[in-house]
Write a protein that holds these residues in place. Structure first.
Motif, PDB file in Angstrom:
ATOM      1  N   UNK A 130       0.801  -1.249  -0.064  1.00  0.00           N
ATOM      2  CA  UNK A 130      -0.073   0.107   0.063  1.00  0.00           C
ATOM      3  C   UNK A 130       1.060   1.112  -0.072  1.00  0.00           C
ATOM      4  N   UNK A 131       0.680   2.217  -1.020  1.00  0.00           N
ATOM      5  CA  UNK A 131       1.464   3.394  -1.053  1.00  0.00           C
ATOM      6  C   UNK A 131       0.751   4.684  -0.654  1.00  0.00           C
ATOM      7  N   UNK A 132      -0.338   4.524  -0.711  1.00  0.00           N
ATOM      8  CA  UNK A 132      -1.046   5.866  -0.397  1.00  0.00           C
ATOM      9  C   UNK A 132      -2.545   5.490   0.323  1.00  0.00           C
ATOM     10  N   UNK A 133      -3.032   6.336   1.013  1.00  0.00           N
ATOM     11  CA  UNK A 133      -4.290   5.860   1.713  1.00  0.00           C
ATOM     12  C   UNK A 133      -4.808   7.155   2.280  1.00  0.00           C
ATOM     13  N   UNK A 134      -6.033   7.372   2.802  1.00  0.00           N
ATOM     14  CA  UNK A 134      -6.617   8.169   3.349  1.00  0.00           C
ATOM     15  C   UNK A 134      -8.023   8.829   2.856  1.00  0.00           C
ATOM     16  N   UNK A 135      -8.987   9.418   3.609  1.00  0.00           N
ATOM     17  CA  UNK A 135      -9.939   9.799   3.027  1.00  0.00           C
ATOM     18  C   UNK A 135     -10.743   9.352   2.122  1.00  0.00           C
ATOM     19  N   UNK A 136     -10.987   7.999   2.008  1.00  0.00           N
ATOM     20  CA  UNK A 136     -11.625   7.198   0.832  1.00  0.00           C
ATOM     21  C   UNK A 136     -10.699   6.619  -0.152  1.00  0.00           C
ATOM     22  N   UNK A 137      -9.485   7.086  -0.171  1.00  0.00           N
ATOM     23  CA  UNK A 137      -8.357   6.641  -0.987  1.00  0.00           C
ATOM     24  C   UNK A 137      -7.603   5.456  -0.397  1.00  0.00           C
ATOM     25  N   UNK A 138      -7.493   4.400  -1.389  1.00  0.00           N
ATOM     26  CA  UNK A 138      -6.627   3.266  -0.996  1.00  0.00           C
ATOM     27  C   UNK A 138      -6.041   3.041  -2.199  1.00  0.00           C
ATOM     28  N   UNK A 139      -4.570   2.925  -2.169  1.00  0.00           N
ATOM     29  CA  UNK A 139      -3.784   2.400  -3.389  1.00  0.00           C
ATOM     30  C   UNK A 139      -2.677   1.418  -3.026  1.00  0.00           C
ATOM     31  N   UNK A 140      -3.071   0.292  -3.648  1.00  0.00           N
ATOM     32  CA  UNK A 140      -1.871  -0.802  -3.230  1.00  0.00           C
ATOM     33  C   UNK A 140      -1.297  -1.131  -4.662  1.00  0.00           C
ATOM     34  N   UNK A 141       0.173  -1.086  -4.692  1.00  0.00           N
ATOM     35  CA  UNK A 141       0.858  -1.642  -6.063  1.00  0.00           C
ATOM     36  C   UNK A 141       0.895  -3.301  -6.028  1.00  0.00           C
ATOM     37  N   UNK A 142       0.697  -3.974  -6.924  1.00  0.00           N
ATOM     38  CA  UNK A 142       0.795  -5.207  -6.888  1.00  0.00           C
ATOM     39  C   UNK A 142       2.276  -5.983  -6.813  1.00  0.00           C
ATOM     40  N   UNK A 143       2.184  -7.303  -6.545  1.00  0.00           N
ATOM     41  CA  UNK A 143       3.331  -8.091  -6.406  1.00  0.00           C
ATOM     42  C   UNK A 143       3.973  -8.257  -7.747  1.00  0.00           C
ATOM     43  N   UNK A 144       5.407  -7.766  -7.862  1.00  0.00           N
ATOM     44  CA  UNK A 144       5.909  -7.947  -9.432  1.00  0.00           C
ATOM     45  C   UNK A 144       7.006  -9.003  -9.322  1.00  0.00           C
ATOM     46  N   UNK A 145       6.942 -10.091  -8.424  1.00  0.00           N
ATOM     47  CA  UNK A 145       7.839 -11.051  -8.221  1.00  0.00           C
ATOM     48  C   UNK A 145       7.314 -11.997  -9.161  1.00  0.00           C
ATOM     49  N   UNK A 146       8.040 -13.171  -9.664  1.00  0.00           N
ATOM     50  CA  UNK A 146       7.307 -14.005 -10.509  1.00  0.00           C
ATOM     51  C   UNK A 146       6.403 -15.028  -9.700  1.00  0.00           C
ATOM     52  N   UNK A 147       6.041 -14.776  -8.665  1.00  0.00           N
ATOM     53  CA  UNK A 147       4.797 -15.497  -8.020  1.00  0.00           C
ATOM     54  C   UNK A 147       3.626 -14.389  -8.038  1.00  0.00           C
ATOM     55  N   UNK A 148       3.616 -13.046  -8.499  1.00  0.00           N
ATOM     56  CA  UNK A 148       2.522 -12.292  -8.498  1.00  0.00           C
ATOM     57  C   UNK A 148       1.756 -12.075  -9.771  1.00  0.00           C
ATOM     58  N   UNK A 149       1.395 -10.718  -9.759  1.00  0.00           N
ATOM     59  CA  UNK A 149       0.261 -10.655 -10.610  1.00  0.00           C
ATOM     60  C   UNK A 149       0.919 -10.661 -12.116  1.00  0.00           C
ATOM     61  N   UNK A 150       2.280 -10.797 -12.331  1.00  0.00           N
ATOM     62  CA  UNK A 150       2.959 -10.929 -13.613  1.00  0.00           C
ATOM     63  C   UNK A 150       3.464 -12.518 -13.886  1.00  0.00           C
ATOM     64  N   UNK A 151       2.910 -13.430 -12.901  1.00  0.00           N
ATOM     65  CA  UNK A 151       3.258 -14.741 -13.220  1.00  0.00           C
ATOM     66  C   UNK A 151       3.119 -15.496 -14.581  1.00  0.00           C
ATOM     67  N   UNK A 152       2.020 -15.005 -15.182  1.00  0.00           N
ATOM     68  CA  UNK A 152       1.354 -15.645 -16.386  1.00  0.00           C
ATOM     69  C   UNK A 152       1.843 -14.529 -17.597  1.00  0.00           C
ATOM     70  N   UNK A 153       2.642 -13.632 -17.554  1.00  0.00           N
ATOM     71  CA  UNK A 153       2.856 -12.478 -18.520  1.00  0.00           C
ATOM     72  C   UNK A 153       3.718 -13.130 -19.513  1.00  0.00           C
ATOM     73  N   UNK A 154       3.103 -12.681 -20.708  1.00  0.00           N
ATOM     74  CA  UNK A 154       4.017 -12.969 -21.989  1.00  0.00           C
ATOM     75  C   UNK A 154       4.722 -11.957 -22.203  1.00  0.00           C
ATOM     76  N   UNK A 155       5.981 -12.102 -23.150  1.00  0.00           N
ATOM     77  CA  UNK A 155       6.786 -10.921 -23.368  1.00  0.00           C
ATOM     78  C   UNK A 155       5.986  -9.425 -23.742  1.00  0.00           C
ATOM     79  N   UNK A 156       4.953  -9.847 -24.413  1.00  0.00           N
ATOM     80  CA  UNK A 156       4.143  -8.447 -25.138  1.00  0.00           C
ATOM     81  C   UNK A 156       3.584  -7.778 -23.859  1.00  0.00           C
ATOM     82  N   UNK A 157       3.139  -8.358 -22.861  1.00  0.00           N
ATOM     83  CA  UNK A 157       2.343  -7.877 -21.649  1.00  0.00           C
ATOM     84  C   UNK A 157       3.121  -7.000 -20.656  1.00  0.00           C
ATOM     85  N   UNK A 158       4.518  -7.078 -20.826  1.00  0.00           N
ATOM     86  CA  UNK A 158       5.092  -6.241 -19.968  1.00  0.00           C
ATOM     87  C   UNK A 158       5.267  -4.931 -20.685  1.00  0.00           C
ATOM     88  N   UNK A 159       5.378  -5.084 -22.015  1.00  0.00           N
ATOM     89  CA  UNK A 159       5.589  -3.465 -22.497  1.00  0.00           C
ATOM     90  C   UNK A 159       4.190  -3.017 -22.593  1.00  0.00           C
TER      91      UNK A 159
END
Ligand code: HEC
Length: 238
Positions: A74-103
């Motif tokens: 979580x990198x920002x929060x307050x007054x109705x706002x909440x922002x969490x950046x996802x896991x970018x390790x190979x176990x995270x949101x990018x696990x099934x990324x193809x070479x084009x997906x990164x771009x």
């Protein structure tokens, strides 16, 4: 008297209808399909390139949101706002990324399912060269797979309305997707993301959320009070 009450009620109904319309527009915008012709990112295990990618991860500010270990936070929060950046390790949101997906995610602000990212400043990375992208992605791919955070983008009502009305936009809407990547090392990738007033990132980088640039003093006040301020950038990310 009765006509005044009627007029007031009418205005109230109109305002509510307007609000509902703006929120529905916001949903439609978030769910829209952004077509990009993405290029494949080359993977490498070359140690020098990976070290370059590590520097890019730090200098381009990915670290401020996705964390030092890349597991997301979580990198920002307050007054109705909440922002969490996802896991970018190979176990995270990018696990099934193809070479084009990164771009498309990094340079175009478009997720593999075609939806726009909402709180990531991809327009800052659009001018990168494919070599730089390759170094960065190769660095991420060799991180130890680890459990981490899933993305959360929660906006306050006023922000959803602004976005729905088109007063604020997402990165994919701000990018000229036909512009090719830089041919050689790009200025935007080389530049550290530190702003002149010493902040790691301007507030506007947390998406179109608060398109204002706060002074360092205002940031400190927000951090000290936490309350009464629209947003708090977590101290560890500064
Ligand atoms: C201001 C914070 C911020 C910065 C800086 C940032 N990101 Fe993100 N990133 C996010 C958030 C939040 C998401 C979740 C998607 C969204 O914004 O809707 C995300 C999503 C992603 C995704 C996954 C998209 C998906 O769901 O498939 C990738 C890959 C990614 N970021 C890579 C990077 C890289 C690499 C950098 C640096 C070049 C970077 N990010 C910089 C906040 C950030």
């Amino acid at each position: 008297m009765a006509s005044l009450a009627l007029a007031t009620a009418g205005l109230g109904v109109a305002a509510l209808a307007g609000l509902a319309w703006a929120l529905q527009q916001a949903d439609a915008r978030m769910q829209r399909d952004v077509a990009v012709k993405s290029r494949a990112v080359a993977y490498t295990t070359d140690a020098v390139t990976i070290e370059r990618g590590r520097r890019l991860y730090l200098d381009a500010g990915c670290v401020h949101c996705h964390g030092a270990d890349g597991r997301g936070q979580e990198f920002a929060s307050g007054a109705g706002l909440r922002l969490v950046a996802p896991n970018l390790t190979p176990a995270g949101a990018v696990a099934r990324y193809q070479p084009e997906d990164w771009n498309s995610a990094i340079r175009h602000g478009v997720k593999p399912n075609g939806r726009p990212v909402l709180a990531m400043p991809s327009e800052r990375y659009h001018g990168w060269s494919m070599d730089e992208l390759s170094a960065l992605v190769s660095y991420l791919r060799q991180l130890p797979p680890a459990p981490g955070e899933a993305a959360v983008v929660q906006w306050p009502l006023v922000q959803r309305v602004r976005y729905g009305l088109g007063w604020d936009t997402d990165a994919a809407a701000r990018i000229d997707h036909r512009r090719p990547p830089a041919r050689s090392a790009s200025a935007s990738a080389m530049a550290s993301m530190t702003t002149p007033d010493g902040l790691a990132l301007p507030c506007s980088d947390c998406g179109p959320v608060w398109p204002i640039t706060w002074s360092a003093a205002q940031h400190d006040t927000a951090n000290a009070t936490g309350l009464g301020q629209p947003m708090r950038m977590h101290a560890s990310q500064r």
